[in-house]
Design a protein around this motif. Structure first.
Motif, mmCIF file in Angstrom:
data_model
loop_
_atom_site.group_PDB
_atom_site.id
_atom_site.type_symbol
_atom_site.label_atom_id
_atom_site.label_comp_id
_atom_site.label_asym_id
_atom_site.label_seq_id
_atom_site.Cartn_x
_atom_site.Cartn_y
_atom_site.Cartn_z
ATOM 1 N N THR A 88 0.833 -1.204 0.000
ATOM 2 C CA THR A 88 0.000 0.000 0.000
ATOM 3 C C THR A 88 0.870 1.257 0.000
ATOM 4 O O THR A 88 0.602 2.215 -0.735
ATOM 5 N N LEU A 114 -10.305 6.784 10.367
ATOM 6 C CA LEU A 114 -9.863 5.735 9.442
ATOM 7 C C LEU A 114 -10.893 5.440 8.341
ATOM 8 O O LEU A 114 -10.538 4.910 7.288
ATOM 9 N N TYR A 168 -10.200 6.004 4.748
ATOM 10 C CA TYR A 168 -9.157 5.123 4.209
ATOM 11 C C TYR A 168 -9.658 3.693 4.037
ATOM 12 O O TYR A 168 -9.192 2.970 3.163
ATOM 13 N N TYR A 169 -10.614 3.290 4.867
ATOM 14 C CA TYR A 169 -11.300 2.017 4.580
ATOM 15 C C TYR A 169 -11.991 2.122 3.215
ATOM 16 O O TYR A 169 -11.945 1.196 2.406
ATOM 17 N N LYS A 215 -11.163 4.036 0.677
ATOM 18 C CA LYS A 215 -10.157 4.001 -0.388
ATOM 19 C C LYS A 215 -9.642 2.574 -0.588
ATOM 20 O O LYS A 215 -9.503 2.096 -1.720
ATOM 21 N N ALA A 252 -5.677 0.166 5.267
ATOM 22 C CA ALA A 252 -6.250 1.499 5.471
ATOM 23 C C ALA A 252 -5.275 2.391 6.247
ATOM 24 O O ALA A 252 -5.059 3.555 5.897
ATOM 25 N N TRP A 292 -2.326 3.391 4.187
ATOM 26 C CA TRP A 292 -2.737 4.403 3.205
ATOM 27 C C TRP A 292 -2.748 5.786 3.858
ATOM 28 O O TRP A 292 -2.230 6.769 3.322
ATOM 29 N N ARG A 293 -3.320 5.819 5.063
ATOM 30 C CA ARG A 293 -3.383 7.087 5.807
ATOM 31 C C ARG A 293 -1.965 7.582 6.116
ATOM 32 O O ARG A 293 -1.646 8.766 5.928
ATOM 33 N N ASP A 342 -0.315 8.906 2.888
ATOM 34 C CA ASP A 342 -0.818 10.243 2.548
ATOM 35 C C ASP A 342 -0.121 11.299 3.405
ATOM 36 O O ASP A 342 0.275 12.361 2.925
#
Lengths: 232, 576
Positions: free
Chosen positions: B30, B155, B158-159, B161, B558, B561-562, B565
């Protein structure tokens, strides 16, 4: 004895695999090219059996004994052929040829069978009558089943409970034979059910390429009609 | 270790990468996807080889396609040397040659590690469950454990995404213990699952379509599932989520990713101002030590492997290991509480044969139903995974049955045929409460074949977990008996644990570098960034503060991903 299942089974599975590709491509047009290549590779890894198998590990007498054991353990019936037809002796030979411990288990086990049969009938196991062969196997099964030996050796589906009350029936004299019986049964059963004959016997229908997954209403109805909770 | 120490055999990369990602599973994959997607240059270290799905995946091989029928060369299966089967996706094992770990006396722990691009995502079960809102507030709920520094709301985007990108099946249910997400349609329940659903309803349990990272509609150029039922072998059409195929191999096309395979990370090198500057690794191909310089390190080697790296990255500035001034690195090790029971159900006997493979595993599951019940004798809860159907016969498939039936010959053969497809199984996956007796540390004497100190594990289930396992047992027995079935027994490997899974064997080990707002009691902040090391991030399950009854992978994705970012934003601002 040659193996009637062999070549024919390979041709069937090759045809089935190629049909799956054709079907998937025709119905969706999106089957990944790699998937098709993958199937081709799987097919190319199939055994190219053209005739009688030549044992690599066992001598002629030992191999005949494995053939006979295969017929007795999983015999032919109305549904399908035997474990011999499914290539069980070849399977055991291939594995034993790469594994001295397994070879020792089978060679010593066959010696034991022959000696025990000699004690009973003055003959080797493979040359005894069917009645004598099954009598000996019955004795070994009785000694083996429910014993710790029978409970070991499988990485999946080990049972518990229910066994705590078993009476150890193991006749000490039959111990080595019972141990071998479990080994032979384990490999012969596996050889049969992993073969095309075994797949057909139990009716396995999966590992296909499907565009949609559907459950036949007939199967749902069958189960729900038999449900102790009533039809819902 | 000082960067400028004169070690002549060390080969340093002249290039300074923006980010080095260590590990290529769900978290690393990820991070690679998100960072390269933003134009950031990434070097990915993977301790195993590259993956070639065409060579490595065997999803459409049948046992008879190989002479050993799947027993492995020399019948490895029969000697316990091939516990996951010959056809399984490659390069994961309980024991790795030359790369040991140790377990302290009196403890029991098994560690499943993968050494290949994509790591354990190549073969995992792909169950993809969002944590519930209350899962982020365990201490507030019942006074046990610690609250997370983030909430469900933090979160949730992001779940969204993660689910949208990797593809997850499911249905909108409105159940608090199983928050809804962005779902693709789930394939329909199988015949035996209709019966199980009926039994669940009778007992007051929810039973809903499975949430699994398998696509049933095409997505981002990936073909929809073709329902061969062998997800665990890897998917040649990339119809299930594996970070290798879904994130990393596509990221190569951006030109921003360089993969270093067979690269065993040894140590993260920091300088006196407390920032990491490079990663030292062993190139397994040449057995030489090399260094890659970078602006940021993302650790995603799996919770315990990342922990090992932090502990092995000691310096005068960080004498207890990197980002470990709090001393929590290695502590709060958790696995999932597991228990499985199998039953034989006469109503299923003789069911018309059909293809029950579908996607791998059950098409339905039961989320936890007593989350708001106050006077249980154990905290938290579990979900139920469901098994059954006409599975592909393989080596060992019928041995349990053969042992139970006994004998041989025509009768044995008939019984196997009659009982085929009439078995169901239930597996509970429940939450463990972190405790002081479960942790990992560096073994004081043992090193692996690369000379790197290895982990030593300590682990104990507490009464909380044992009582939960008993609750699972009662529930599963009730379910089986409600269906008119007969309970057969625990499924391996729970037998070894005598009624509860052997610690580590559910392969949800996590929590060993937890995040938190207080640097005195956590290693990482709410962005999984080192409290003391601003350019160090962890993107696997090591930052988890608790281990709810939801399989961790979706949350790893998730959270990674966060974190990614955040890294990109901080890099843009020049903060790291």
């Amino acid at each position: 004895m040659s193996e009637p299942g062999g070549r024919q089974a390979n041709e069937v599975s090759r045809r089935v695999l190629l049909q799956r590709i054709a079907m998937a491509v025709a119905s969706t047009g999106v089957l990944d090219l790699r998937a098709a290549q993958h199937v081709h590779k799987a097919v190319s890894q199939e055994k190219q059996r053209t005739g009688e198998y030549t044992p690599q590990c066992f001598n002629a007498g030992e191999y005949e004994t494995l053939q006979r054991l295969s017929e007795l353990m999983i015999p032919a019936d109305d549904h399908s052929g035997s474990a011999l037809d499914a290539g069980a002796p070849e399977f055991i030979d291939v594995l034993s040829n790469e594994n001295e411990e397994l070879a020792r288990i089978f060679i010593s086990g066959i010696f034991w069978l022959d000696r025990e049969m000699g004690r009973r009938q003055a003959s080797r196991f493979k040359d005894a009558s069917e009645g004598e062969q099954t009598r000996l196997l019955d004795d070994l099964a009785a000694a083996a089943d429910g014993s710790e030996e029978a409970l070991q050796g499988s990485s999946a589906g080990v049972e518990y409970a229910g066994f705590k009350d078993y009476t150890a029936r193991a006749d000490r004299r039959l111990g080595p034979g019972a141990r071998f019986f479990v080994w032979a049964r384990r490999l012969i059963v596996d050889a049969f059910y992993t073969s095309p004959l075994g797949f057909e016997d139990v009716g396995y229908k999966g590992n296909q390429y499907l565009t949609e997954y559907e459950v036949p209403q007939e199967a749902i109805d069958y189960v729900m009609k038999r449900s102790p909770l009533g039809t819902a | 270790m000082c960067l400028n120490s004169p070690v002549p055999e060390v080969i340093r990369s002249p290039k300074v990468y923006d980010v080095v990602v260590i590990g290529s599973g769900a978290g690393g994959g990820t991070a690679v996807q998100v960072l390269t997607g933003k134009g950031i240059e990434v070097a990915l270290l993977e301790a195993g080889p590259m993956l070639d799905p065409e060579r490595d995946y065997k999803e459409h091989m049948l046992p008879h396609h190989v002479d050993h029928r799947g027993a492995g060369v020399g019948g490895a299966h029969y000697f316990g040397k091939q516990p996951w089967g010959f056809f399984r996706a490659p390069n994961g094992a309980w024991e790795l040659e030359g790369e040991p770990y140790t377990v302290a006396p009196g403890s029991d722990f098994r560690w499943f590690r993968s050494r290949i691009l994509g790591g354990r995502t190549n073969h995992y079960g792909r169950i993809s469950l969002r944590f519930a809102d209350y899962d982020f507030l365990p201490y507030s709920m019942d006074g046990l454990g610690t609250d997370w520094p983030i909430t469900y709301e933090d979160l949730a985007p992001y779940y969204d995404k993660a689910e949208s990108f990797i593809g997850v099946t499911g249905s909108i249910e409105g159940i608090r213990s199983a928050p809804d997400g962005i779902f693709q349609p789930c394939p329909p329940p199988k015949a035996h699952e209709h019966l199980i659903k009926q039994a669940c309803t009778r007992m007051g349990l929810p039973c809903i379509p499975m949430r699994r990272a398998v696509i049933t509609r095409p997505l981002n150029g990936r073909a929809a599932c073709h329902y061969c039922g062998q997800c665990g072998r890897g998917c040649i059409t990339a119809s299930n989520y594996a970070s290798s195929q879904v994130q990393i191999l596509p990221a190569l096309k951006t030109g921003k990713l360089k993969i270093f395979d067979l690269a065993m990370a040894r140590e993260i090198l920091s300088d006196e101002d407390g920032r990491v500057r490079a990663v030292s690794y062993i190139d397994k191909k040449t057995r030489t030590e090399r260094q890659i310089r970078c602006r940021v390190v993302v650790l995603a080697a799996s919770a315990c492997e990342s922990t090992r790296l932090l502990l092995n990255s000691r310096s005068s500035r960080f004498p207890q290991g990197l980002s470990n001034n709090s001393g929590v690195v290695g502590r709060f090790l958790m696995d999932t509480v597991g228990l499985g029971i199998q039953g034989y159900v006469p109503a299923l006997e003789g069911m018309p044969r059909y293809d029950t493979d579908g996607f791998s595993g059950g098409h339905v599951y039961s989320p936890w139903w007593e989350w708001d019940k106050k006077n249980k004798d154990f905290p938290r809860g579990y979900h139920i995974e469901i098994g059954g159907g006409f599975g592909m016969p393989g080596v060992g498939s019928f041995q349990g049955q053969v042992n139970r039936i006994g004998g041989y010959g025509r009768e044995l053969k008939g019984r196997i045929r009659k009982e085929y497809g009439a078995f169901v199984s239930f597996a509970g996956r429940g939450e463990m409460i972190p405790n002081n007796l479960s942790y990992c540390e560096l073994d004081p004497v043992t090193v692996d074949k690369w000379g790197i100190p290895v982990l030593r594990f300590h682990f104990k289930w507490s009464d909380y977990e044992w009582k939960q396992a008993r609750h699972m047992e009662r529930t599963f027995v009730d379910l089986i008996e409600t269906m008119g079935g007969k309970v057969l027994g625990h499924r391996s490997p729970q037998v070894d644990g005598k009624g509860i899974s052997v610690p580590g064997t559910i392969i949800h080990e996590l929590g060993t570098a937890r995040m938190g707002n207080d640097p005195r009691s956590s290693a990482l902040n709410q962005y999984c960034q080192g409290h003391e090391v601003p350019n160090l991030f962890v993107a696997d399950a090591a930052p988890f503060v608790s281990n709810p009854d939801k399989n961790p992978t979706l949350t790893i994705t998730a959270l990674a991903w966060r974190t990614s970012d955040y890294i990109a934003e901080e890099m843009r601002k020049g903060h790291v």
